[in-house]
Each structure stands twice: as structure tokens, then as C-alpha cells.
Design a protein around this motif. Sequence first.
Motif, mmCIF file in Angstrom:
data_model
loop_
_atom_site.group_PDB
_atom_site.id
_atom_site.type_symbol
_atom_site.label_atom_id
_atom_site.label_comp_id
_atom_site.label_asym_id
_atom_site.label_seq_id
_atom_site.Cartn_x
_atom_site.Cartn_y
_atom_site.Cartn_z
ATOM 1 N N GLN A 1 0.898 -1.074 0.200
ATOM 2 C CA GLN A 1 -0.221 0.240 0.008
ATOM 3 C C GLN A 1 0.851 1.047 0.004
ATOM 4 N N CYS A 2 2.058 1.772 0.802
ATOM 5 C CA CYS A 2 2.792 2.328 0.849
ATOM 6 C C CYS A 2 3.391 2.711 -0.753
ATOM 7 N N GLU A 3 3.704 1.633 -1.185
ATOM 8 C CA GLU A 3 4.689 1.460 -2.314
ATOM 9 C C GLU A 3 3.759 2.061 -3.747
ATOM 10 N N SER A 4 2.046 1.814 -3.349
ATOM 11 C CA SER A 4 1.077 2.399 -4.072
ATOM 12 C C SER A 4 0.993 3.785 -4.102
ATOM 13 N N ILE A 5 0.704 4.615 -3.703
ATOM 14 C CA ILE A 5 0.646 6.063 -2.799
ATOM 15 C C ILE A 5 1.910 6.295 -2.809
ATOM 16 N N LEU A 6 3.580 5.939 -3.921
ATOM 17 C CA LEU A 6 4.387 7.102 -3.486
ATOM 18 C C LEU A 6 4.556 7.367 -4.628
ATOM 19 N N PRO A 7 4.127 7.682 -5.649
ATOM 20 C CA PRO A 7 4.833 8.300 -6.422
ATOM 21 C C PRO A 7 3.448 9.553 -6.371
ATOM 22 N N LEU A 8 2.291 9.942 -6.085
ATOM 23 C CA LEU A 8 1.262 10.785 -5.802
ATOM 24 C C LEU A 8 1.884 11.517 -4.285
ATOM 25 N N PHE A 9 2.908 11.160 -3.346
ATOM 26 C CA PHE A 9 3.453 10.961 -2.291
ATOM 27 C C PHE A 9 4.180 12.184 -2.699
ATOM 28 N N ARG A 10 4.965 11.760 -4.046
ATOM 29 C CA ARG A 10 6.272 12.805 -4.457
ATOM 30 C C ARG A 10 5.719 13.758 -4.430
ATOM 31 N N GLN A 11 4.561 13.641 -5.601
ATOM 32 C CA GLN A 11 3.758 14.711 -6.690
ATOM 33 C C GLN A 11 3.694 15.672 -5.674
ATOM 34 N N LYS A 12 2.569 15.789 -4.835
ATOM 35 C CA LYS A 12 2.462 16.235 -3.300
ATOM 36 C C LYS A 12 3.175 17.423 -3.242
ATOM 37 N N LEU A 13 4.775 17.156 -2.546
ATOM 38 C CA LEU A 13 5.812 17.504 -2.114
ATOM 39 C C LEU A 13 6.130 18.416 -3.067
ATOM 40 N N THR A 14 6.600 17.604 -4.354
ATOM 41 C CA THR A 14 7.149 18.709 -4.766
ATOM 42 C C THR A 14 6.294 19.913 -5.293
ATOM 43 N N HIS A 15 4.991 19.499 -5.958
ATOM 44 C CA HIS A 15 3.621 21.017 -5.161
ATOM 45 C C HIS A 15 4.275 21.761 -4.383
ATOM 46 N N ILE A 16 4.427 21.521 -2.774
ATOM 47 C CA ILE A 16 4.330 22.517 -2.068
ATOM 48 C C ILE A 16 5.856 23.130 -2.208
ATOM 49 N N THR A 17 6.510 22.437 -2.374
ATOM 50 C CA THR A 17 8.334 23.020 -2.888
ATOM 51 C C THR A 17 8.358 23.779 -3.440
ATOM 52 N N THR A 18 7.460 24.083 -4.382
ATOM 53 C CA THR A 18 7.888 24.840 -5.671
ATOM 54 C C THR A 18 7.166 26.113 -5.323
ATOM 55 N N ALA A 19 5.797 26.087 -4.591
ATOM 56 C CA ALA A 19 5.306 26.753 -4.281
ATOM 57 C C ALA A 19 5.756 28.043 -3.569
ATOM 58 N N ALA A 20 6.682 27.303 -2.486
ATOM 59 C CA ALA A 20 7.261 27.834 -1.573
ATOM 60 C C ALA A 20 8.509 28.877 -1.902
ATOM 61 N N GLY A 21 8.611 28.443 -2.980
ATOM 62 C CA GLY A 21 9.453 29.108 -3.972
ATOM 63 C C GLY A 21 11.224 28.336 -3.942
ATOM 64 N N LEU A 22 11.559 27.301 -3.586
ATOM 65 C CA LEU A 22 12.299 25.873 -3.797
ATOM 66 C C LEU A 22 12.658 25.433 -4.984
ATOM 67 N N ASP A 23 13.486 25.169 -5.297
ATOM 68 C CA ASP A 23 14.107 24.412 -6.611
ATOM 69 C C ASP A 23 14.442 22.749 -5.878
ATOM 70 N N PRO A 24 13.302 21.881 -5.914
ATOM 71 C CA PRO A 24 13.037 20.808 -5.289
ATOM 72 C C PRO A 24 14.664 19.904 -5.117
ATOM 73 N N ASN A 25 14.841 19.664 -6.757
ATOM 74 C CA ASN A 25 16.421 19.821 -6.698
ATOM 75 C C ASN A 25 18.217 20.265 -6.481
ATOM 76 N N LYS A 26 17.599 21.209 -5.978
ATOM 77 C CA LYS A 26 18.432 22.017 -5.296
ATOM 78 C C LYS A 26 19.650 21.189 -3.658
ATOM 79 N N VAL A 27 20.845 21.149 -4.142
ATOM 80 C CA VAL A 27 21.976 20.463 -2.799
ATOM 81 C C VAL A 27 21.573 21.533 -2.102
ATOM 82 N N ALA A 28 21.352 21.194 -0.734
ATOM 83 C CA ALA A 28 21.057 21.463 0.647
ATOM 84 C C ALA A 28 22.468 22.120 0.378
#
Length: 443
Positions: free
Chosen positions: A231-258
Motif C-alpha cells: 500500500q505504501c509503495e502504491s501511494i509513493l508517486p502521489l506522495f512525491r508529486q504533492k511534496l514537489t508542488h509544496i516546495t515549488t510553491a514555497a519558492g524552492l527548487d526541489p532538486n537543489k543541493v542543501a
Amino acid sequence: NMLPTTTTNKDLTPTSHLPTSDNERTINNKKEKSRNATKNNTLPPITTANEAEATAQANDEESNQTTPPTKTMAQDNQHSSTHQQAEEEEEDLREDIENDKIQTQEKKTEEEETPTYVFNAPVDANHVTVHPSVKEDIPKGVDPRYSTPALKSSAITNDERDDNRTTVEVKLNSVTKANLENLQGLTRSRNVMLANAKKVLPKKYMHQYASFSRSSTLYQPKGNLDFLHSQCESILPLFRQKLTHITTAAGLDPNKVATWQGQNIMLTSDMPYTSLTVAPLKSKARCIEKAKNEYDGDVSRLIDITRASIVVDNEDQLIAVAKKLQNEKILRLKNRFQEPLFTGYSDALYNIEIKGIICEVQLHVSAIVAHKEENHDYYVYFRSFFAGNIGACEARIHMLEKCIDPDADVEQMLVKMLKSEDKKLMTDMIRLVAKMGDFYLEE
């Protein structure tokens, strides 16, 4: 009790086993010489007046029945001369004993006047132990709590304890020294964490988001581990999609090295954090281990099989991400920006629900997470002592800040603490080192 306690240790020499002094050796030699002289001349031992009178009466009665052998004048003279010599040696022994007592007392007085570290010695009877093998070596009237391998001190009688002060010589073994150095390391790491948080989070916007949980205990859907993992594996793509949207909307580059101060912040030895890091699912083997160790085998309590981290650089980005997360179904928030760990580390842990599966989102600030690895080591080392409610934790933190100098020599730091007349401080330190398992330092 950070107080002297009698234990067996090569550093502690019981009173009855002290090396023989020159005077004592002289006295023993004279005693042996006197015994040999008496034995060689077949003389009776020196007796008291009563014993002599009793012996004379017995001899008189004997003389009425039998005739004693005749003694020669030479034998009488030899007897008298040897007896006089024994009396003279006995007198010499008495004088030597008295002289030795005087010298011993003078030496003791001189040692007590030697400048050493001084502290008032509070007593906590709940923490007093005396090893049974050394009880008989303790002088009469001496409190056994005033002698220990960790803190060697002069003896003090029960009557004198209230009026006198006890001198201590601090001697630490390797384990105790390491424990104190870990306390110093924790204090240094905590100070860095708090200073960085104050610098990058001056407005404390996160304080408006209080920690909460919709339920005292969160559970995943019922089923065995294989079902839950799928079940966790099945929702993993949606989980990643939601968080990518949140970080981008907050003005962050999701792939930038911290980074912090020009250095990459490492998640593992070969993998850095990025603004958004979605971790692989927790392995089944690790799930089984965690469920067994922490949840009595109940896999439904594993709410971090699906997890991710978001790292921000400043307070504005932090608040932007927090606001976007409010659009998700949040089941629990642990806001450790508002209530940092005892190590000083702060972050926010969100548990959100996606299609019935509970996932975890960790929200970090780069200036703080850069020190997470070192700080976490101290967390593991001391977490049992700092467990409990916030009030108890804050009291222990106050104690730690009060008595631990992160930059001092550990022995000098301990001496300073022992010189304190703050009994509560002493009691708190006893509890701390007991939780650490350092009974040597505790006593």
C-alpha cells in the motif's frame, strides 16, 4: 553521591594495610628481641603484681611438700640481670610507642593543612554503599562515605561533619572522563544549535503552529507487513508529486543541493540533502526490527514507511512550506522549533494521510540540520535521562547549563561543581551520572 564512598580499588589503601613506618619497624624488632632473650634464658613472662603474689603463694605451698632444687649464685645473678634487661627494653618500647604516636599525629596535622580543593560535603543516604570486603578496614567512628576511588578524601567523624569541611583529591578513570567529556560535547552542540536557530529564525513564526495529534496513537490500515508495504509503495508517486508542488510553491527548487556556509549538507556519507528528498520505502527487514523493538511487533504503528525531508534556508521559506502543508490532511504535528529537543535540535515532523496511508514529512532549516549527525550522537547517549515531560526536561537542561563548562578541563570542572553549596545541583548531577551508568562518578 559525588561523595566519597568506600569501595575496593587499587587507589584506596585501607588503614590497616598501610606500609609500616620506621618507628613501627624499630618497635617490632625490639619486641622480637625481648621475646628471644626471655625464651633463651627460660624466664617467665613479665607479670602483674597480682599475678606475682598468686605465684608466690603457690610456690610456698609447694615448698611445704617438696624441697626445691638448690640454685647457684651465678644462676640467680643471671636471672636478675636478664629480668632487669627485659624491664628496660619494655620501658624503651613504651617510650617508642608514645613517640611514634606523637610523630603520626604531627604528620596527620601537616597533611590536613596541605592546600587542596575544599567543598561542603552534603550527604544523600539513599546513594551510600560500602563494599562488604572493606568494612572491617574502616576506623571506628569514621563515616565510610568519605573515602572513594573517584574522589579520595580525608576521613571525618560523624560528630564533626556538621562543623568541618572535607578536602578532596579528584582522580578520574577513563570511563568517567569520557562521560564528562560527552556532557561537555552535548553542551557545546546545544549552544551551537540554539545560536543558529536564533540567528536564522528571529521572528519565530513557527511558534504559531502548536504541536497536536488527532489521536493518542496513530495506526496504519490493518493487515500484515506485506500488505502494508504494498500500500505504501502504491501511494509513493502521489506522495512525491504533492511534496514537489509544496516546495515549488514555497519558492524552492526541489532538486537543489542543501548547503550551509558553502558546504553540502550530507544525508548519508555519499548522498547530500536536497531541498526535497523523498526517501526509498523503509525496508521490510527494518520494519520488522522497529516493530519488534518499539511497538511489541505491531506493524500497524509504523507510520514512517513512506517519508521525505524538506530543507529550507531561512524563516520565510519555512513559513511558506508550513502554510502549504496546511492544505493536506495532517494527523499529527511535532513542532520542535517551538519546543526543541534537549540537545537543542529543532525541526518539525508532520504526519499526513494520503489515501488511507500515513506518511511522514520532516521540515528542516539548513543552519540546524547541518549539525544533526553530531547532535544525534549525544541524543542517543543521553535520551534516557532527558525522557519525560517538558517541565522535567527543562529542569535537567537548566542543571546541565549551570554545572557543565563546555570548554573547561574536566577535572577542574568537577572540582568547581564539588565546591558548590547547591545541594539540588549535586542531587541532579548524581541522577544524571546514574542514568549514564557511571556509578564510579556517582559515588
